[in-house]
Design a protein around this motif. Structure first.
Motif, PDB file in Angstrom:
ATOM      1  N   GLY A  86       0.792  -1.221   0.000  1.00 30.96           N
ATOM      2  CA  GLY A  86       0.000   0.000   0.000  1.00 30.96           C
ATOM      3  C   GLY A  86       0.826   1.275   0.000  1.00 30.96           C
ATOM      4  N   GLY A  87       2.145   1.143   0.097  1.00 33.95           N
ATOM      5  CA  GLY A  87       3.008   2.321   0.016  1.00 33.95           C
ATOM      6  C   GLY A  87       3.041   3.196   1.253  1.00 33.95           C
ATOM      7  N   ASN A  88       2.823   2.628   2.423  1.00 37.03           N
ATOM      8  CA  ASN A  88       2.823   3.388   3.675  1.00 37.03           C
ATOM      9  C   ASN A  88       4.109   4.220   3.796  1.00 37.03           C
ATOM     10  N   PRO A  89       3.993   5.549   3.739  1.00 39.24           N
ATOM     11  CA  PRO A  89       5.197   6.392   3.771  1.00 39.24           C
ATOM     12  C   PRO A  89       5.952   6.324   5.097  1.00 39.24           C
ATOM     13  N   LEU A  90       5.266   6.051   6.185  1.00 35.18           N
ATOM     14  CA  LEU A  90       5.951   5.938   7.474  1.00 35.18           C
ATOM     15  C   LEU A  90       6.824   4.691   7.514  1.00 35.18           C
ATOM     16  N   ILE A  91       6.355   3.612   6.921  1.00 32.72           N
ATOM     17  CA  ILE A  91       7.140   2.380   6.885  1.00 32.72           C
ATOM     18  C   ILE A  91       8.312   2.548   5.916  1.00 32.72           C
ATOM     19  N   GLN A  92       8.061   3.202   4.792  1.00 36.10           N
ATOM     20  CA  GLN A  92       9.158   3.465   3.855  1.00 36.10           C
ATOM     21  C   GLN A  92      10.250   4.288   4.542  1.00 36.10           C
ATOM     22  N   ARG A  93       9.844   5.270   5.308  1.00 35.64           N
ATOM     23  CA  ARG A  93      10.805   6.102   6.044  1.00 35.64           C
ATOM     24  C   ARG A  93      11.560   5.268   7.071  1.00 35.64           C
ATOM     25  N   SER A  94      10.861   4.360   7.729  1.00 32.63           N
ATOM     26  CA  SER A  94      11.496   3.497   8.719  1.00 32.63           C
ATOM     27  C   SER A  94      12.569   2.622   8.073  1.00 32.63           C
ATOM     28  N   PHE A  95      12.241   2.030   6.921  1.00 31.87           N
ATOM     29  CA  PHE A  95      13.234   1.238   6.192  1.00 31.87           C
ATOM     30  C   PHE A  95      14.417   2.118   5.786  1.00 31.87           C
ATOM     31  N   HIS A  96      14.115   3.279   5.232  1.00 30.37           N
ATOM     32  CA  HIS A  96      15.175   4.178   4.768  1.00 30.37           C
ATOM     33  C   HIS A  96      16.124   4.543   5.905  1.00 30.37           C
ATOM     34  N   GLU A  97      15.570   4.911   7.058  1.00 29.95           N
ATOM     35  CA  GLU A  97      16.398   5.282   8.207  1.00 29.95           C
ATOM     36  C   GLU A  97      17.296   4.139   8.635  1.00 29.95           C
ATOM     37  N   ARG A  98      16.769   2.925   8.630  1.00 32.64           N
ATOM     38  CA  ARG A  98      17.585   1.771   9.022  1.00 32.64           C
ATOM     39  C   ARG A  98      18.693   1.506   8.005  1.00 32.64           C
ATOM     40  N   PHE A  99      18.377   1.642   6.736  1.00 34.03           N
ATOM     41  CA  PHE A  99      19.386   1.392   5.713  1.00 34.03           C
ATOM     42  C   PHE A  99      20.464   2.478   5.704  1.00 34.03           C
ATOM     43  N   VAL A 100      20.089   3.701   6.024  1.00 33.65           N
ATOM     44  CA  VAL A 100      21.058   4.795   6.035  1.00 33.65           C
ATOM     45  C   VAL A 100      21.898   4.775   7.307  1.00 33.65           C
ATOM     46  N   ASN A 101      21.285   4.482   8.433  1.00 36.74           N
ATOM     47  CA  ASN A 101      21.967   4.585   9.730  1.00 36.74           C
ATOM     48  C   ASN A 101      22.644   3.300  10.184  1.00 36.74           C
ATOM     49  N   GLN A 102      22.429   2.219   9.489  1.00 35.79           N
ATOM     50  CA  GLN A 102      23.068   0.957   9.843  1.00 35.79           C
ATOM     51  C   GLN A 102      23.861   0.471   8.643  1.00 35.79           C
ATOM     52  N   ASN A 103      24.688  -0.507   8.881  1.00 36.40           N
ATOM     53  CA  ASN A 103      25.426  -1.096   7.776  1.00 36.40           C
ATOM     54  C   ASN A 103      24.464  -1.978   6.985  1.00 36.40           C
ATOM     55  N   SER A 104      23.981  -1.474   5.871  1.00 31.69           N
ATOM     56  CA  SER A 104      22.988  -2.203   5.086  1.00 31.69           C
ATOM     57  C   SER A 104      23.615  -3.079   4.009  1.00 31.69           C
ATOM     58  N   GLU A 105      24.931  -3.028   3.883  1.00 29.69           N
ATOM     59  CA  GLU A 105      25.608  -3.779   2.833  1.00 29.69           C
ATOM     60  C   GLU A 105      25.309  -5.280   2.931  1.00 29.69           C
ATOM     61  N   GLN A 106      25.327  -5.815   4.123  1.00 26.37           N
ATOM     62  CA  GLN A 106      25.067  -7.247   4.307  1.00 26.37           C
ATOM     63  C   GLN A 106      23.648  -7.610   3.858  1.00 26.37           C
ATOM     64  N   PHE A 107      22.677  -6.748   4.157  1.00 28.89           N
ATOM     65  CA  PHE A 107      21.305  -6.989   3.738  1.00 28.89           C
ATOM     66  C   PHE A 107      21.218  -7.068   2.216  1.00 28.89           C
ATOM     67  N   PHE A 108      21.774  -6.082   1.534  1.00 27.92           N
ATOM     68  CA  PHE A 108      21.676  -6.038   0.076  1.00 27.92           C
ATOM     69  C   PHE A 108      22.493  -7.134  -0.587  1.00 27.92           C
ATOM     70  N   ASN A 109      23.622  -7.512   0.015  1.00 26.76           N
ATOM     71  CA  ASN A 109      24.375  -8.663  -0.508  1.00 26.76           C
ATOM     72  C   ASN A 109      23.546  -9.931  -0.442  1.00 26.76           C
ATOM     73  N   THR A 110      22.811 -10.078   0.644  1.00 28.64           N
ATOM     74  CA  THR A 110      21.948 -11.262   0.791  1.00 28.64           C
ATOM     75  C   THR A 110      20.837 -11.266  -0.245  1.00 28.64           C
ATOM     76  N   ILE A 111      20.231 -10.115  -0.474  1.00 24.28           N
ATOM     77  CA  ILE A 111      19.143 -10.010  -1.443  1.00 24.28           C
ATOM     78  C   ILE A 111      19.632 -10.281  -2.860  1.00 24.28           C
ATOM     79  N   PHE A 112      20.799  -9.760  -3.199  1.00 26.51           N
ATOM     80  CA  PHE A 112      21.280  -9.869  -4.571  1.00 26.51           C
ATOM     81  C   PHE A 112      21.971 -11.188  -4.883  1.00 26.51           C
ATOM     82  N   THR A 113      22.220 -12.019  -3.880  1.00 25.36           N
ATOM     83  CA  THR A 113      22.870 -13.314  -4.164  1.00 25.36           C
ATOM     84  C   THR A 113      21.911 -14.464  -4.084  1.00 25.36           C
TER      85      THR A 113
END
Length: 113
Positions: A86-113
């Motif tokens: 549904g595109g909830n902007p608050l949840i999108q912001r929550s994801f964005h904050e976590r990806f920006v403020n934490q080391n998100s490289e491991q998450f994206f490596n997992t998704i892309f492999t």
């Protein structure tokens, strides 16, 4: 999915006013640790906010990174999809904050492999 269970699709954005009211509700009700509202009275948007405030977004990221089996990985992705449905902007912001403020490289490596 979760959309059918919780009263419709918020993504249509019929009225900006309704979205503002739901964002206000989410802000007010996720600041305390207890909310006593019947499930039938909650919109998808509100359920997503409550899940996020209970740590579901963080849980999703951790589960994806440390998935012990394909089944756990798949169910983790389903959780993420439900949170973002549904595109909830608050949840999108929550994801964005976590990806920006934490080391998100491991998450994206997992998704892309």
């Amino acid at each position: 999915g979760i959309n059918a269970e919780y009263g419709g699709d918020h993504g249509n954005d019929e009225e900006g006013e309704q979205e503002d009211e739901e964002e206000d509700w989410c802000t007010k009700n996720t600041q305390s640790n207890t909310v006593s509202v019947a499930r039938d009275d909650l919109t998808l948007f509100q359920v997503q906010c409550l899940l996020d405030s209970a740590g579901a977004t963080e849980l999703f990221i951790k589960l994806v990174i440390s998935a012990s089996s394909p089944a756990v990985f798949h169910e983790s992705l389903q959780l993420g999809i439900s949170l973002l449905e549904g595109g909830n902007p608050l949840i999108q912001r929550s994801f964005h904050e976590r990806f920006v403020n934490q080391n998100s490289e491991q998450f994206f490596n997992t998704i892309f492999t």
